[in-house]
Design a protein around this motif. Structure first.
Motif, mmCIF file in Angstrom:
data_model
loop_
_atom_site.group_PDB
_atom_site.id
_atom_site.type_symbol
_atom_site.label_atom_id
_atom_site.label_comp_id
_atom_site.label_asym_id
_atom_site.label_seq_id
_atom_site.Cartn_x
_atom_site.Cartn_y
_atom_site.Cartn_z
ATOM 1 N N THR A 107 31.853 -5.683 31.381
ATOM 2 C CA THR A 107 32.198 -4.269 31.307
ATOM 3 C C THR A 107 32.518 -3.906 29.871
ATOM 4 O OG1 THR A 107 34.510 -4.757 31.749
ATOM 5 C CG2 THR A 107 33.153 -4.240 33.647
ATOM 6 N N THR A 108 32.738 -2.610 29.649
ATOM 7 C CA THR A 108 33.091 -2.151 28.310
ATOM 8 C C THR A 108 34.601 -2.226 28.127
ATOM 9 O OG1 THR A 108 33.358 0.148 28.972
ATOM 10 C CG2 THR A 108 31.126 -0.565 28.330
ATOM 11 N N LEU A 109 35.035 -2.196 26.902
ATOM 12 C CA LEU A 109 36.459 -2.237 26.602
ATOM 13 C C LEU A 109 37.166 -1.021 27.197
ATOM 14 C CD1 LEU A 109 38.754 -3.703 25.227
ATOM 15 C CD2 LEU A 109 38.174 -2.524 23.119
ATOM 16 N N GLN A 111 36.405 0.603 29.979
ATOM 17 C CA GLN A 111 36.579 0.386 31.420
ATOM 18 C C GLN A 111 37.743 -0.566 31.686
ATOM 19 O OE1 GLN A 111 32.553 -0.947 32.166
ATOM 20 N NE2 GLN A 111 32.113 0.885 33.379
ATOM 21 N N VAL A 112 37.903 -1.569 30.852
ATOM 22 C CA VAL A 112 39.014 -2.510 31.019
ATOM 23 C C VAL A 112 40.338 -1.815 30.743
ATOM 24 C CG1 VAL A 112 40.043 -4.647 30.143
ATOM 25 C CG2 VAL A 112 37.608 -4.528 30.556
ATOM 26 N N ARG A 113 40.379 -0.958 29.734
ATOM 27 C CA ARG A 113 41.611 -0.200 29.435
ATOM 28 C C ARG A 113 41.983 0.708 30.604
ATOM 29 N NH1 ARG A 113 39.886 0.801 23.530
ATOM 30 N NH2 ARG A 113 41.109 -0.750 22.450
ATOM 31 N N LEU A 114 40.999 1.406 31.171
ATOM 32 C CA LEU A 114 41.263 2.283 32.310
ATOM 33 C C LEU A 114 41.758 1.487 33.517
ATOM 34 C CD1 LEU A 114 38.227 4.734 32.028
ATOM 35 C CD2 LEU A 114 40.639 5.246 31.564
ATOM 36 N N VAL A 126 36.781 -7.973 32.758
ATOM 37 C CA VAL A 126 36.737 -8.656 31.466
ATOM 38 C C VAL A 126 35.676 -8.002 30.594
ATOM 39 C CG1 VAL A 126 36.356 -10.857 30.300
ATOM 40 C CG2 VAL A 126 37.408 -10.832 32.554
ATOM 41 N N ALA A 127 36.048 -7.691 29.353
ATOM 42 C CA ALA A 127 35.098 -7.133 28.384
ATOM 43 C C ALA A 127 35.110 -7.993 27.124
ATOM 44 C CB ALA A 127 35.464 -5.696 28.032
ATOM 45 N N ALA A 128 33.945 -8.266 26.591
ATOM 46 C CA ALA A 128 33.841 -9.037 25.354
ATOM 47 C C ALA A 128 34.164 -8.150 24.165
ATOM 48 C CB ALA A 128 32.428 -9.604 25.216
ATOM 49 N N ILE A 129 34.943 -8.692 23.245
ATOM 50 C CA ILE A 129 35.236 -8.023 21.971
ATOM 51 C C ILE A 129 34.758 -8.986 20.897
ATOM 52 C CG2 ILE A 129 37.007 -6.982 20.533
ATOM 53 C CD1 ILE A 129 38.832 -6.964 22.951
ATOM 54 N N GLY A 130 33.527 -8.889 20.522
ATOM 55 C CA GLY A 130 32.961 -9.862 19.596
ATOM 56 C C GLY A 130 32.598 -11.137 20.346
ATOM 57 N N ALA A 135 38.923 -9.051 26.327
ATOM 58 C CA ALA A 135 40.050 -8.277 26.844
ATOM 59 C C ALA A 135 39.994 -8.362 28.357
ATOM 60 C CB ALA A 135 39.959 -6.826 26.385
ATOM 61 N N VAL A 136 41.159 -8.599 28.983
ATOM 62 C CA VAL A 136 41.212 -8.813 30.425
ATOM 63 C C VAL A 136 42.205 -7.844 31.042
ATOM 64 C CG1 VAL A 136 41.659 -10.511 32.237
ATOM 65 C CG2 VAL A 136 40.741 -11.269 30.044
ATOM 66 N N ALA A 137 41.792 -7.186 32.130
ATOM 67 C CA ALA A 137 42.697 -6.376 32.945
ATOM 68 C C ALA A 137 42.885 -7.119 34.259
ATOM 69 C CB ALA A 137 42.108 -4.993 33.204
ATOM 70 N N GLY A 138 44.112 -7.195 34.736
ATOM 71 C CA GLY A 138 44.385 -7.889 35.994
ATOM 72 C C GLY A 138 44.570 -9.381 35.810
ATOM 73 N N ALA A 139 45.032 -9.786 34.636
ATOM 74 C CA ALA A 139 45.265 -11.213 34.379
ATOM 75 C C ALA A 139 46.572 -11.627 35.044
ATOM 76 C CB ALA A 139 45.319 -11.477 32.885
ATOM 77 N N GLU A 140 46.471 -12.325 36.141
ATOM 78 C CA GLU A 140 47.655 -12.792 36.863
ATOM 79 C C GLU A 140 47.746 -14.301 36.718
ATOM 80 O OE1 GLU A 140 46.848 -11.544 40.825
ATOM 81 O OE2 GLU A 140 46.869 -9.433 40.312
ATOM 82 N N GLY A 141 48.911 -14.805 36.397
ATOM 83 C CA GLY A 141 49.083 -16.243 36.241
ATOM 84 C C GLY A 141 48.724 -16.700 34.841
ATOM 85 N N THR A 142 48.347 -17.945 34.756
ATOM 86 C CA THR A 142 47.995 -18.536 33.463
ATOM 87 C C THR A 142 46.485 -18.725 33.358
ATOM 88 O OG1 THR A 142 48.255 -20.766 34.343
ATOM 89 C CG2 THR A 142 50.197 -19.767 33.315
ATOM 90 N N LEU A 143 46.007 -18.850 32.141
ATOM 91 C CA LEU A 143 44.582 -19.079 31.903
ATOM 92 C C LEU A 143 44.213 -20.461 32.420
ATOM 93 C CD1 LEU A 143 41.980 -17.983 30.518
ATOM 94 C CD2 LEU A 143 42.732 -19.186 28.467
ATOM 95 N N SER A 144 43.311 -20.511 33.406
ATOM 96 C CA SER A 144 42.940 -21.813 33.968
ATOM 97 C C SER A 144 41.613 -22.332 33.431
ATOM 98 C CB SER A 144 42.916 -21.764 35.494
ATOM 99 O OG SER A 144 41.995 -20.807 35.937
ATOM 100 N N SER A 145 40.680 -21.431 33.084
ATOM 101 C CA SER A 145 39.437 -21.888 32.444
ATOM 102 C C SER A 145 38.848 -20.771 31.597
ATOM 103 C CB SER A 145 38.422 -22.384 33.474
ATOM 104 O OG SER A 145 37.843 -21.309 34.159
#
Length: 174
Positions: A107-109, A111-114, A126-130, A135-145
């Protein structure tokens, strides 16, 4: 099948697939301009490999989990930013411990902000920035992979051998 080749092994394979080898030994040709065929082939195969990592089918890339070295931070807008090392060519998948499945940056940045600002949105986005941050919306918990297409440098080539199909010159084009 996964292949891991050195620069010399890849050069030999590339010469065979591009029909630059084996050399004919029953004739002689003399050149005076000194063209460095190996340097030209090396530049072409390196460009092909970087193109594969940057834009190729993820099934043809051997991903590497960069989550142990990833830098995770939160922004003021509620987004979670995940960054990896500069040798990463592309982030393929992100997964946090609270998610059911990994998510690819699709998605676009904006859309992730919204989605991050919407209290009713529960779908992770998730949207790629470079090539080295998402950038991640809805990140719950810790990064697992965090699966990335990693460039091991100009002396190693790691990929699925199905990626070589585009290099084979059909006999009717000779």
């Amino acid at each position: 099948m996964k292949k891991s080749l050195t620069k010399g092994e890849m050069l030999n394979l590339w010469r065979n697939l591009r029909m630059a080898e084996p050399l004919r030994l029953d004739c002689a040709v003399a050149r005076t301009d000194g063209t460095d065929l190996s340097a030209a082939i090396e530049a072409e195969m390196r460009a092909w490999y970087l193109q594969l990592l940057d834009r190729g089918d993820p099934a043809l890339i051997i991903p590497v989990d960069a989550s142990p070295t990833a830098i995770v931070s939160s922004s003021e807008s509620g987004l979670t930013l995940v960054g990896v090392s500069a040798s990463s060519r592309r982030i393929l998948e992100v997964r946090f411990s609270g998610w059911d499945a990994p998510v690819a940056p699709d998605t676009t940045l904006e859309q992730v902000r919204l989605a991050a600002a919407n209290p009713y949105c529960r779908r992770p986005m998730v949207a790629a920035i470079g090539k080295d941050r998402v950038a991640v919306a809805g990140a719950e918990g810790t990064l697992s992979s965090l699966m990335v297409a990693l460039d091991p440098g100009p002396d190693i080539y790691i990929f699925d051998d199905a990626a070589l199909k585009e290099l084979i010159i059909p006999p009717n084009n000779l």
